[in-house]
Scaffold this motif. Structure first.
Motif, PDB file in Angstrom:
ATOM      1  N   ILE A  88      30.138   6.957  11.967  1.00  0.00           N
ATOM      2  CA  ILE A  88      30.110   5.573  12.438  1.00  0.00           C
ATOM      3  C   ILE A  88      28.704   5.018  12.652  1.00  0.00           C
ATOM      4  CG2 ILE A  88      32.384   5.741  13.496  1.00  0.00           C
ATOM      5  CD1 ILE A  88      30.973   5.924  16.230  1.00  0.00           C
ATOM      6  N   VAL A  89      27.712   5.871  12.752  1.00  0.00           N
ATOM      7  CA  VAL A  89      26.361   5.381  13.025  1.00  0.00           C
ATOM      8  C   VAL A  89      25.825   4.618  11.808  1.00  0.00           C
ATOM      9  CG1 VAL A  89      25.086   7.424  12.221  1.00  0.00           C
ATOM     10  CG2 VAL A  89      24.156   6.038  14.052  1.00  0.00           C
ATOM     11  N   PRO A  90      25.135   3.516  12.035  1.00  0.00           N
ATOM     12  CA  PRO A  90      24.523   2.800  10.903  1.00  0.00           C
ATOM     13  C   PRO A  90      23.468   3.681  10.237  1.00  0.00           C
ATOM     14  CG  PRO A  90      24.525   1.432  12.888  1.00  0.00           C
ATOM     15  CD  PRO A  90      24.950   2.799  13.295  1.00  0.00           C
ATOM     16  N   LYS A  91      23.585   3.836   8.931  1.00  0.00           N
ATOM     17  CA  LYS A  91      22.676   4.712   8.193  1.00  0.00           C
ATOM     18  C   LYS A  91      21.592   3.931   7.473  1.00  0.00           C
ATOM     19  CE  LYS A  91      26.571   7.741   7.559  1.00  0.00           C
ATOM     20  NZ  LYS A  91      27.442   6.867   8.325  1.00  0.00           N
ATOM     21  N   ARG A  92      21.699   2.641   7.476  1.00  0.00           N
ATOM     22  CA  ARG A  92      20.743   1.786   6.762  1.00  0.00           C
ATOM     23  C   ARG A  92      20.130   0.775   7.730  1.00  0.00           C
ATOM     24  NH1 ARG A  92      20.876   2.747   1.468  1.00  0.00           N
ATOM     25  NH2 ARG A  92      22.702   3.800   0.646  1.00  0.00           N
ATOM     26  N   SER A  93      18.898   0.416   7.442  1.00  0.00           N
ATOM     27  CA  SER A  93      18.214  -0.599   8.239  1.00  0.00           C
ATOM     28  C   SER A  93      18.724  -1.979   7.829  1.00  0.00           C
ATOM     29  CB  SER A  93      16.702  -0.489   8.041  1.00  0.00           C
ATOM     30  OG  SER A  93      16.379  -0.689   6.680  1.00  0.00           O
ATOM     31  N   SER A  94      18.244  -2.994   8.484  1.00  0.00           N
ATOM     32  CA  SER A  94      18.710  -4.356   8.188  1.00  0.00           C
ATOM     33  C   SER A  94      18.349  -4.801   6.773  1.00  0.00           C
ATOM     34  CB  SER A  94      18.135  -5.344   9.207  1.00  0.00           C
ATOM     35  OG  SER A  94      16.712  -5.289   9.184  1.00  0.00           O
ATOM     36  N   ASP A  95      17.322  -4.179   6.174  1.00  0.00           N
ATOM     37  CA  ASP A  95      16.959  -4.539   4.807  1.00  0.00           C
ATOM     38  C   ASP A  95      17.692  -3.708   3.756  1.00  0.00           C
ATOM     39  OD1 ASP A  95      15.686  -2.139   5.173  1.00  0.00           O
ATOM     40  OD2 ASP A  95      13.693  -2.835   4.580  1.00  0.00           O
ATOM     41  N   GLY A  96      18.630  -2.870   4.189  1.00  0.00           N
ATOM     42  CA  GLY A  96      19.460  -2.110   3.257  1.00  0.00           C
ATOM     43  C   GLY A  96      18.914  -0.751   2.875  1.00  0.00           C
ATOM     44  N   LYS A  97      17.765  -0.371   3.397  1.00  0.00           N
ATOM     45  CA  LYS A  97      17.185   0.937   3.065  1.00  0.00           C
ATOM     46  C   LYS A  97      17.711   1.999   4.018  1.00  0.00           C
ATOM     47  CE  LYS A  97      13.041  -0.853   0.991  1.00  0.00           C
ATOM     48  NZ  LYS A  97      11.613  -0.827   0.917  1.00  0.00           N
ATOM     49  N   LEU A  98      17.840   3.206   3.492  1.00  0.00           N
ATOM     50  CA  LEU A  98      18.307   4.330   4.302  1.00  0.00           C
ATOM     51  C   LEU A  98      17.308   4.596   5.423  1.00  0.00           C
ATOM     52  CD1 LEU A  98      20.706   6.371   4.160  1.00  0.00           C
ATOM     53  CD2 LEU A  98      19.089   7.952   3.138  1.00  0.00           C
ATOM     54  N   LEU A  99      17.802   4.794   6.635  1.00  0.00           N
ATOM     55  CA  LEU A  99      16.927   5.093   7.770  1.00  0.00           C
ATOM     56  C   LEU A  99      16.227   6.433   7.540  1.00  0.00           C
ATOM     57  CD1 LEU A  99      19.302   4.161  10.731  1.00  0.00           C
ATOM     58  CD2 LEU A  99      17.334   2.863   9.923  1.00  0.00           C
ATOM     59  N   THR A 100      14.964   6.513   7.911  1.00  0.00           N
ATOM     60  CA  THR A 100      14.212   7.757   7.707  1.00  0.00           C
ATOM     61  C   THR A 100      14.777   8.899   8.543  1.00  0.00           C
ATOM     62  OG1 THR A 100      12.605   7.035   9.359  1.00  0.00           O
ATOM     63  CG2 THR A 100      12.075   6.600   7.059  1.00  0.00           C
ATOM     64  N   GLU A 101      15.393   8.575   9.670  1.00  0.00           N
ATOM     65  CA  GLU A 101      15.991   9.606  10.517  1.00  0.00           C
ATOM     66  C   GLU A 101      17.127  10.335   9.804  1.00  0.00           C
ATOM     67  OE1 GLU A 101      15.567   6.460  11.461  1.00  0.00           O
ATOM     68  OE2 GLU A 101      14.554   6.386  13.396  1.00  0.00           O
ATOM     69  N   MET A 102      17.740   9.661   8.841  1.00  0.00           N
ATOM     70  CA  MET A 102      18.866  10.268   8.143  1.00  0.00           C
ATOM     71  C   MET A 102      18.428  11.453   7.280  1.00  0.00           C
ATOM     72  SD  MET A 102      21.254   8.732   9.535  1.00  0.00           S
ATOM     73  CE  MET A 102      22.611   9.497   8.707  1.00  0.00           C
ATOM     74  N   ILE A 103      17.147  11.559   6.969  1.00  0.00           N
ATOM     75  CA  ILE A 103      16.646  12.732   6.258  1.00  0.00           C
ATOM     76  C   ILE A 103      16.823  13.971   7.129  1.00  0.00           C
ATOM     77  CG2 ILE A 103      14.560  13.814   5.305  1.00  0.00           C
ATOM     78  CD1 ILE A 103      13.657  10.940   4.562  1.00  0.00           C
TER      79      ILE A 103
END
Length: 184
Positions: A88-103
């Motif tokens: 359920i956590v958002p995996k993308r930032s507002s600009d549509g890029k994958l969050l770096t934390e998801m690495i």
């Protein structure tokens, strides 16, 4: 916290939880529970975060605390709750890029895929069937394929299911190839 937002259905999740929290903990109190709490306190804080996020609450500051203090825990209940949280956590930032934390989260998935406990490997494979971000799945493909040769049928069955789901979700319409994984 501004209270629970009633905007349901914004994010995909296969689990719906309907609970009325009389007291909604703040992001700061959840953070403190994750950083300083016992395993039982972390479990309750994670449950509260999941319930509140399902109800539409946004907690952008919790992700790193969960990665640093909850993700390393080996408790099975925490692992199960984390799979719901990661769904359920958002995996993308507002600009549509994958969050770096998801690495970091992806690395945790990889470690769970090679974990000595077959239940953790199988549960991780079942969870990966729900992931819709090819950037998260791509580095995991060798580990997923390695699970096909596992001695436990639970792991093999879930590896087949994960590969089939990835193929189905990412295949190019009208062909047998996938967009992200042409070797499938």
């Amino acid at each position: 916290s501004s209270g629970i937002n009633a905007e349901y259905g914004e994010q995909h999740c296969s689990v719906l939880i309907n609970v009325n929290l009389s007291e909604t903990p703040s992001e700061q109190s959840l953070k403190q529970d994750f950083e300083n709490g016992s395993t039982a306190v972390k479990i309750q804080a994670l449950k509260n975060a999941i319930i509140m996020m399902q109800a539409g609450e946004k907690f952008p500051g919790l992700l790193m605390s969960i990665i640093r203090y909850v993700l390393p825990e080996q408790d099975h209940m925490i692992k199960k709750l984390l799979y719901i949280f990661w769904e359920i956590v958002p995996k993308r930032s507002s600009d549509g890029k994958l969050l770096t934390e998801m690495i970091l989260v992806c690395d945790a998935y990889r470690k769970d895929l090679i974990h000595p406990n077959e239940f953790i490997r199988g549960s991780t494979l079942r969870f990966l069937c729900k992931v819709r971000e090819p950037e998260l799945l791509e580095p995991l493909m060798p580990s997923i394929r390695a699970c096909l040769d596992n001695k436990h049928s639970y792991v093999r069955r879930n590896a087949v299911l994960a590969l089939y789901t990835i193929y189905r979700n990412f295949r190019v319409p009208g062909t047998r190839r996938t967009r992200a994984y042409p070797e499938l």
